[in-house]
Design a protein around this motif. Sequence first.
Motif, mmCIF file in Angstrom:
data_model
loop_
_atom_site.group_PDB
_atom_site.id
_atom_site.type_symbol
_atom_site.label_atom_id
_atom_site.label_comp_id
_atom_site.label_asym_id
_atom_site.label_seq_id
_atom_site.Cartn_x
_atom_site.Cartn_y
_atom_site.Cartn_z
ATOM 1 N N GLY A 1 6.410 0.743 -2.161
ATOM 2 C CA GLY A 1 6.575 -0.431 -3.003
ATOM 3 C C GLY A 1 7.942 -0.422 -3.658
ATOM 4 N N ASP A 2 7.955 -0.555 -4.977
ATOM 5 C CA ASP A 2 9.217 -0.562 -5.717
ATOM 6 C C ASP A 2 9.591 0.824 -6.235
ATOM 7 O OD1 ASP A 2 9.460 -3.321 -5.388
ATOM 8 O OD2 ASP A 2 8.275 -3.726 -7.198
ATOM 9 N N GLY A 3 8.766 1.832 -5.940
ATOM 10 C CA GLY A 3 9.021 3.162 -6.457
ATOM 11 C C GLY A 3 9.227 4.179 -5.351
ATOM 12 N N VAL A 4 9.211 5.451 -5.740
ATOM 13 C CA VAL A 4 9.393 6.559 -4.803
ATOM 14 C C VAL A 4 8.268 7.557 -5.014
ATOM 15 C CG1 VAL A 4 10.883 8.455 -4.071
ATOM 16 C CG2 VAL A 4 11.899 6.277 -4.794
ATOM 17 N N SER A 5 7.595 7.908 -3.932
ATOM 18 C CA SER A 5 6.570 8.944 -3.973
ATOM 19 C C SER A 5 6.974 10.045 -2.998
ATOM 20 C CB SER A 5 5.192 8.368 -3.644
ATOM 21 O OG SER A 5 4.180 9.333 -3.880
ATOM 22 N N VAL A 6 6.023 10.862 -2.551
ATOM 23 C CA VAL A 6 6.375 11.971 -1.666
ATOM 24 C C VAL A 6 5.335 12.151 -0.568
ATOM 25 C CG1 VAL A 6 7.692 13.270 -3.375
ATOM 26 C CG2 VAL A 6 5.232 13.663 -3.192
ATOM 27 N N ASN A 7 5.818 12.473 0.633
ATOM 28 C CA ASN A 7 5.005 13.123 1.653
ATOM 29 C C ASN A 7 5.145 14.622 1.442
ATOM 30 O OD1 ASN A 7 4.366 10.701 2.988
ATOM 31 N ND2 ASN A 7 6.144 10.853 4.333
ATOM 32 N N LEU A 8 4.085 15.351 1.707
ATOM 33 C CA LEU A 8 4.138 16.810 1.584
ATOM 34 C C LEU A 8 4.072 17.430 2.975
ATOM 35 C CD1 LEU A 8 4.171 19.008 -0.650
ATOM 36 C CD2 LEU A 8 1.703 19.226 -0.289
ATOM 37 N N TRP A 9 5.041 18.292 3.266
ATOM 38 C CA TRP A 9 5.115 18.979 4.549
ATOM 39 C C TRP A 9 4.908 20.477 4.335
ATOM 40 C CZ3 TRP A 9 5.913 16.952 9.440
ATOM 41 C CH2 TRP A 9 6.285 15.600 9.514
ATOM 42 N N ALA A 10 4.216 21.100 5.268
ATOM 43 C CA ALA A 10 4.095 22.558 5.271
ATOM 44 C C ALA A 10 4.137 23.033 6.714
ATOM 45 C CB ALA A 10 2.800 23.003 4.605
ATOM 46 N N SER A 11 4.661 24.216 6.927
ATOM 47 C CA SER A 11 4.715 24.781 8.276
ATOM 48 C C SER A 11 3.944 26.095 8.304
ATOM 49 C CB SER A 11 6.167 25.013 8.708
ATOM 50 O OG SER A 11 6.831 25.865 7.796
ATOM 51 N N VAL A 12 3.158 26.240 9.361
ATOM 52 C CA VAL A 12 2.316 27.416 9.546
ATOM 53 C C VAL A 12 2.729 28.084 10.852
ATOM 54 C CG1 VAL A 12 -0.055 28.276 9.665
ATOM 55 C CG2 VAL A 12 0.450 26.149 8.416
ATOM 56 N N PRO A 13 3.366 29.240 10.829
ATOM 57 C CA PRO A 13 3.771 29.883 12.080
ATOM 58 C C PRO A 13 2.554 30.174 12.964
ATOM 59 C CG PRO A 13 4.786 30.947 10.179
ATOM 60 C CD PRO A 13 3.742 30.021 9.644
ATOM 61 N N GLY A 14 2.755 30.069 14.259
ATOM 62 C CA GLY A 14 1.691 30.370 15.212
ATOM 63 C C GLY A 14 2.272 30.957 16.472
ATOM 64 N N ASP A 15 1.490 30.985 17.515
ATOM 65 C CA ASP A 15 1.933 31.530 18.802
ATOM 66 C C ASP A 15 3.026 30.629 19.365
ATOM 67 O OD1 ASP A 15 2.261 32.399 21.428
ATOM 68 O OD2 ASP A 15 0.140 32.866 21.678
ATOM 69 N N PRO A 16 4.263 31.117 19.506
ATOM 70 C CA PRO A 16 5.356 30.255 19.974
ATOM 71 C C PRO A 16 5.195 29.818 21.423
ATOM 72 C CG PRO A 16 6.095 32.526 19.806
ATOM 73 C CD PRO A 16 4.728 32.475 19.197
ATOM 74 N N ALA A 17 4.303 30.453 22.153
ATOM 75 C CA ALA A 17 4.054 30.049 23.537
ATOM 76 C C ALA A 17 3.215 28.776 23.613
ATOM 77 C CB ALA A 17 3.358 31.178 24.293
ATOM 78 N N LEU A 18 2.643 28.361 22.487
ATOM 79 C CA LEU A 18 1.764 27.192 22.459
ATOM 80 C C LEU A 18 2.508 25.992 21.870
ATOM 81 C CD1 LEU A 18 -1.415 28.973 21.047
ATOM 82 C CD2 LEU A 18 -0.932 28.422 23.444
ATOM 83 N N ALA A 19 2.175 24.791 22.361
ATOM 84 C CA ALA A 19 2.786 23.559 21.832
ATOM 85 C C ALA A 19 2.330 23.331 20.402
ATOM 86 C CB ALA A 19 2.400 22.373 22.707
ATOM 87 N N PRO A 20 3.252 22.986 19.508
ATOM 88 C CA PRO A 20 2.876 22.789 18.099
ATOM 89 C C PRO A 20 1.969 21.572 17.909
ATOM 90 C CG PRO A 20 5.140 22.104 18.465
ATOM 91 C CD PRO A 20 4.688 22.763 19.735
ATOM 92 N N VAL A 21 1.255 21.575 16.795
ATOM 93 C CA VAL A 21 0.338 20.492 16.443
ATOM 94 C C VAL A 21 0.684 19.995 15.042
ATOM 95 C CG1 VAL A 21 -2.064 19.838 16.023
ATOM 96 C CG2 VAL A 21 -1.525 21.434 17.863
ATOM 97 N N LEU A 22 0.714 18.675 14.873
ATOM 98 C CA LEU A 22 0.848 18.070 13.556
ATOM 99 C C LEU A 22 -0.562 17.790 13.027
ATOM 100 C CD1 LEU A 22 2.670 16.689 11.353
ATOM 101 C CD2 LEU A 22 2.276 14.555 12.597
ATOM 102 N N VAL A 23 -0.892 18.305 11.847
ATOM 103 C CA VAL A 23 -2.169 18.026 11.201
ATOM 104 C C VAL A 23 -1.894 17.099 10.029
ATOM 105 C CG1 VAL A 23 -4.172 18.993 10.029
ATOM 106 C CG2 VAL A 23 -3.096 20.255 11.909
ATOM 107 N N CYS A 24 -2.552 15.944 10.019
ATOM 108 C CA CYS A 24 -2.202 14.881 9.069
ATOM 109 C C CYS A 24 -3.439 14.373 8.330
ATOM 110 C CB CYS A 24 -1.536 13.728 9.827
ATOM 111 S SG CYS A 24 -1.043 12.327 8.805
ATOM 112 N N ALA A 25 -3.312 14.228 7.018
ATOM 113 C CA ALA A 25 -4.303 13.560 6.176
ATOM 114 C C ALA A 25 -3.515 12.859 5.069
ATOM 115 C CB ALA A 25 -5.301 14.553 5.602
ATOM 116 N N HIS A 26 -4.169 11.964 4.319
ATOM 117 C CA HIS A 26 -3.385 11.236 3.304
ATOM 118 C C HIS A 26 -3.868 11.519 1.887
ATOM 119 C CE1 HIS A 26 -6.189 7.814 2.428
ATOM 120 N NE2 HIS A 26 -6.531 7.898 3.695
#
Length: 351
Positions: free
Chosen positions: A52-77
């Motif tokens: 809208g007329d203001g500023v809020s935030v998305n929150l990001w976090a990274s969780v290391p895992g097996d680098p041989a596997l394709a990464p996954v984005l886990v999303c909720a609001h």
Amino acid sequence: MGAADIASALAFFLDLLRIDSPSGGEQRAAGACAAWLRALGFAVESEPVAIGDGVSVNLWASVPGDPALAPVLVCAHLDTRWSGLPDVHRQSDGWIVSANEVPLGADDKAGVAAVMAALAHLVRNDRRHPPIHVLLTAGEEIGSAGVRSSRRIHGQLERALVVDAEAPVGTLVEAGYGQARLFLRFSGRGGLGPTSVWRLLQEATRRVGPGLSGELMRLEPDGPGFEAEVAVWMSPDTDWRIAKARYQSWAAEIKRRTSPDDVRSQFLYPAYDVRSSGWLQGVRRRLERERLPSACVRMRDGCDANWLASLGLVPVNVGVGYERAHTREERIHEQSLEQLTTILVAALTEP
């Protein structure tokens, strides 16, 4: 946090219900989630986004895992449709409800809580999993503003697990409809009256075009005139570009026939289809491996999953178990939180 396990989703959820987080006002909820994630040892960043007329935030976090596997984005609001704090009651039959005028907010605080508990379980039990990128978004309830404003969703991420479907736990959304809204305003000075416009719009919603369906949502007074709002849904079976062109042609015809004083068109979310994706089938196999029930459905209401698909990701949206979202009767069963956490752990765990 020291006792975090699958059952901790309920505790996370009840904590979140004590934090007001309407769209655009998610900062305190984001701060609480950031503290939980940092306590688990995850790298956490806040991404400012315009709401809208203001500023809020998305929150990001990274969780290391097996680098041989394709990464996954886990999303909720993080946001809720209404502001204020619910009067939370845990009933004897296991249902969690609000006893005041403020809806409970299980959409999507239950999803956020289950994500937290699932991550805690993966880390503390040393389960094999891919690298995980967690995205807790702002402004989902006002057209997925957080996702659409993000500058961090990039091409390295190809698959997503979205935790935000108003459906029983175990539901996997295989396709989502798109939706547009047409707003028409009439001054009431000459021209067509409300009854004539109502008839024309009712007729028009029955002939939107192949792959599209329409509904007159409201026609109500607005000062000396009146305003109408029409919703059009676009089937995931129809190419999005073709559906969009058909809608625009239909809207132009409506404008020509009704001659409104003002007209506005808004695309709320695009359609998407992941039925043929290996990621959807992979999630189903993981649930079957753990003997967890699952069912694939189409979803008419849009969410962050629709926009993630438009950005090139393959999203699988998971049923959270809340019911009657955005109403005073919104509720969720305590058991749903535990079941959802178990499903998320299974979906993210590699054999």
